[in-house]
Each structure stands twice: as structure tokens, then as C-alpha cells.
Design an enzyme around this catalytic site. Structure first.
Site, PDB file in Angstrom:
ATOM      1  N   ALA A 224      -4.166   4.520  -2.572  1.00 30.41           N
ATOM      2  CA  ALA A 224      -4.554   3.169  -2.130  1.00 30.41           C
ATOM      3  C   ALA A 224      -4.027   2.080  -3.087  1.00 30.41           C
ATOM      4  CB  ALA A 224      -6.082   3.094  -2.039  1.00 30.41           C
ATOM      5  N   GLY A 227       1.239   1.491  -1.983  1.00 28.92           N
ATOM      6  CA  GLY A 227       2.573   1.094  -2.449  1.00 28.92           C
ATOM      7  C   GLY A 227       3.556   2.247  -2.519  1.00 28.92           C
ATOM      8  N   ASP A 243      -7.099   9.196  -1.484  1.00 27.43           N
ATOM      9  CA  ASP A 243      -7.746   8.155  -2.290  1.00 27.43           C
ATOM     10  C   ASP A 243      -9.042   7.745  -1.601  1.00 27.43           C
ATOM     11  OD1 ASP A 243      -8.381   5.633  -3.707  1.00 27.43           O
ATOM     12  OD2 ASP A 243      -6.352   5.829  -4.483  1.00 27.43           O
ATOM     13  N   ASP A 263     -11.200  13.457  -3.846  1.00 23.17           N
ATOM     14  CA  ASP A 263     -10.905  13.420  -5.271  1.00 23.17           C
ATOM     15  C   ASP A 263      -9.488  13.957  -5.497  1.00 23.17           C
ATOM     16  OD1 ASP A 263     -10.674  13.810  -7.997  1.00 23.17           O
ATOM     17  OD2 ASP A 263     -12.692  14.594  -8.254  1.00 23.17           O
ATOM     18  N   LYS A 308      -0.244   6.697 -17.831  1.00 25.58           N
ATOM     19  CA  LYS A 308      -0.723   5.448 -18.425  1.00 25.58           C
ATOM     20  C   LYS A 308      -0.954   5.700 -19.919  1.00 25.58           C
ATOM     21  CE  LYS A 308      -1.107   4.376 -14.053  1.00 25.58           C
ATOM     22  NZ  LYS A 308      -0.082   3.607 -13.329  1.00 25.58           N
TER      23      LYS A 308
END
Length: 366
Positions: A224, A227, A243, A263, A308
Site C-alpha cells: 500500500a 507504488g 498489506d 502480515d 531502511k
């Protein structure tokens, strides 16, 4: 200013603020090749210079160092010593003379600056200077754009009178000026993250059309608002978007997207898929372990995923994730290819590409 006929070091472009990570990486790769040297880099400058202690070892770097193996580098250029104090009334003549000592002909001529806010004013000068300099190179008969064997000539401007002159070679450098792909944000894409996946396709896939064929099956974890799913749908792949958040309605209307509110760490497809893509906000080690399990257990053949990064020890974190993936797949006896790259559209993150590559013993860089 005195021309030189010797390449003396390596200039790497990087994302501003990641000079330390790019420096640690080039030093480690150089050491692995038996080359010792030092780095000069200013914080937030978006580039660095690596200089071998023994100039003769630069030839070894040129022969063995692979741009694809460098995660934090946007571009790899072999440069002559810094040219300083260019005369304001005629910069072209000394630059042409210096360029001729590096190589007699080039496949392209690129004039560049660092990718920083401070360099934006300099880029105006560079754009004005580019046309007359290119014409001078063409008059000298030094450009053959049809040749893939000739090096590219780079003029990397520090300021209007200070330039690194260097060379890069097709296949072992970024194909884009300044290492930046010029991608346009699609107006109907649901988020700007779509550009990360598009850039990843251009970066990691030699033949994107062959690797992303209509009708292939894909799973998008953390999809979600869609993209990354959008990039798959535009290539007519069938996507399971996983999602708990909402997806863009037009993607669901495409008829080839199934949205599962589940999940992402627990979901597994009922049958193997061609592609796994993952852009979940989670600890890098968890994402690395998850992606590795998908391929080790045969749920997907290849994957593109984001890590990340933490604020500190970012290079070390990438290497940790590399080790997690390696241990998982090697324990499973699965051959693989793995590459990481901090893409232009990444921020405090890097993008990974992992694919199956036969049995153990066939592993190599992606």
C-alpha cells in the site's frame, strides 16, 4: 596548470551525507584486491577521491574493481590529478590538452558537478561551458559515439577553475550523467516510491523486458498504496499485493491485482512466483532474513527489496544483511546472485536484488 598523462586515483559520486559509507566500501574493496590507499572526502560533498599509495596499483583496480559491487557509489571514474587555476579567458585549450594525455578518443563527453544544493549555481556555468567544449572536442576528431570500446571522458567541476578530468568505461560505470537516471514520475502512479522500483529495474536487470514478461506472477509485500505494484501492473504482471493498508482503486480495477490484508512476514504464496518485491518499513536484518527465506524455500525466483538503514554504521548494516542472506541460502544449498545499490531515488536506504543462480558453487555478484 600542467597536463598529466597518468591516472592517479578514483573519484566516486555518492548521495550527499553518505561519503563515509562510500569511503569505507572502496577501501575495503581495494584491500580485498591488495591495493592500499587513502580517501579524501568532505562531509555532504557527494563525492570522494580514493588514491592508492602505489600509483602502479591503480591498473589492478581498473582491471578488477566492479562498479556493480559498490553499493554507495553512483559513479566510478579514474581521474588524473586535480586541475586547478584554469584561466578564465580560455579554459578549453588546457582541458583539451590534458584530456588528450588520458586517451586520444572518447565514446562520450560528460560535464558534471556534485549532486548538492551548493553545486546548483555551478551547474549553470557548466551548462553554458558544455556546448563550446563539446564543439572543440568534435573539431579535434576525438569523439566516436558509435564505439562501445572507447572510454567516456568526464569533466567533474569542483568550481569553474577546478576540475577532475577522468575516464569511465561502458559496463563498469553508471550509464547516466552524474550517475542519475532521468525518470519522470508517472501522473497516475499512487506514490513516488514507484520510481525506486523503476530505477531498480534499470540498474539490476540487463534485459528488463525479458525479466518482466506479461503474465508472470509477483508478490508485493508492504504494497500500500501501490507504488511498486503499479510498476508491475504496467508490465502486465499478475500481482498479489500484501498489506493491511488500502490500495489505489485503479490498481484493483486492473483485474490483475489481488489485495490481501495480511502480515507480510507471515504470508507465503500457495505456489511459487516469479518475483518478490518488498518495501516494508522494518529493521534491515528482518527484511534480509525474510527475502532470503522466500528464495531458499522456493517461493520466488528473484527479489527486489529495500533496506531502511539506521543512522549509524550504515555500511556495516548492509554487510550484515549480506551475510544473513549468504548464510541462509548457502545452508539451503541454493546458488544465488546478490547486489546492493543505493539508488538515486533511495533516501536513508539501499535497494537489494537477489536471484537464484543454480546450485551452490555458481554464486556470483548480480
Amino acid at each position: 596548470m600542467k597536463p598529466t598523462n597518468l591516472l592517479a586515483g578514483v573519484v566516486l559520486y555518492c548521495r550527499a551525507g553518505f561519503e563515509k559509507e562510500a569511503a569505507a566500501e572502496i577501501q575495503q574493496h581495494a584491500l580485498d584486491l591488495g591495493v592500499q590507499g587513502y580517501v579524501k572526502a568532505q562531509p555532504a560533498s557527494a563525492y570522494l577521491l580514493f588514491t592508492p599509495y602505489d600509483p602502479a596499483t591503480l591498473d589492478l583496480l581498473r582491471a578488477k574493481l566492479r562498479f556493480a559491487d559498490l553499493c554507495f557509489a553512483r559513479q566510478l571514474i579514474y581521474v588524473a590529478p586535480l586541475i586547478q587555476n584554469l584561466p578564465a579567458d580560455d579554459r578549453i585549450t588546457p582541458l583539451l590538452a590534458a584530456a588528450a594525455t588520458l586517451a586520444p578518443r572518447y565514446s562520450a563527453v560528460w560535464l558534471e558537478t556534485a549532486d548538492t544544493n551548493e553545486a546548483k549555481a555551478l551547474s549553470v556555468f557548466v551548462r553554458k561551458f558544455e556546448t563550446p567544449f563539446r564543439r572543440a572536442v568534435e573539431r579535434a576528431g576525438a569523439v566516436d559515439e558509435k564505439s562501445s570500446q572507447l572510454p567516456r571522458l568526464h569533466l567533474f567541476f569542483i568550481d569553474s577553475a577546478t576540475v577532475y578530468l577522468g575516464l569511465s568505461w561502458l559496463g563498469n560505470a553508471s550509464p547516466w550523467v552524474m550517475g542519475i537516471p532521468r525518470l519522470r514520475f508517472p501522473r497516475n502512479a499512487p506514490s513516488r516510491s514507484t520510481l525506486k522500483l523503476e530505477e531498480a529495474f534499470h540498474t539490476f536487470l540487463e534485459e528488463p523486458e525479458r525479466a518482466l514478461q506479461p503474465g508472470m506472477k509477483a508478490v508485493d509485500l508492504g504494497a500500500a498504496p501501490g507504488g511498486w505494484t503499479w510498476q508491475l501492473v504496467r508490465r502486465s504482471l499478475r500481482v498479489t499485493a500484501v498489506d493491511n493498508g488500502p490500495m489505489a482503486p485503479e490498481l484493483l480495477d486492473s483485474g490483475i491485482v489481488e489485495h490481501l490484508r495480511a502480515d507480510g512476514f507471515r504470508y507465503r504464496p500457495p505456489s511459487p512466483v516469479d518475483w518478490l518485491v518488498c518495501d516494508m518499513v522494518e529493521q534491515p536484518a528482518r527484511i534480509a532474513a525474510l527475502v532470503a527465506r522466500w528464495l531458499a524455500e522456493g517461493y520466488a525466483r528473484q527479489a527486489i527489496f529495500n533496506l531502511k538503514l539506521p543512522m549509524k554504521k550504515r555500511y556495516e548494516e548492509v554487510e550484515r544483511c549480506r551475510d544473513i542472506i549468504a548464510r541462509s541460502l548457502e545452508q539451503a544449498g541454493v546458488g544465488y546472485a546478490l547486489a546492493f545499490k543505493q539508488l538515486y531515488h533511495d533516501r536513508e536506504e539501499v535497494t537489494g536484488f537477489l536471484r537464484l543462480a543454480g546450485r551452490t558453487g555458481e554464486r556470483r555478484g548480480a
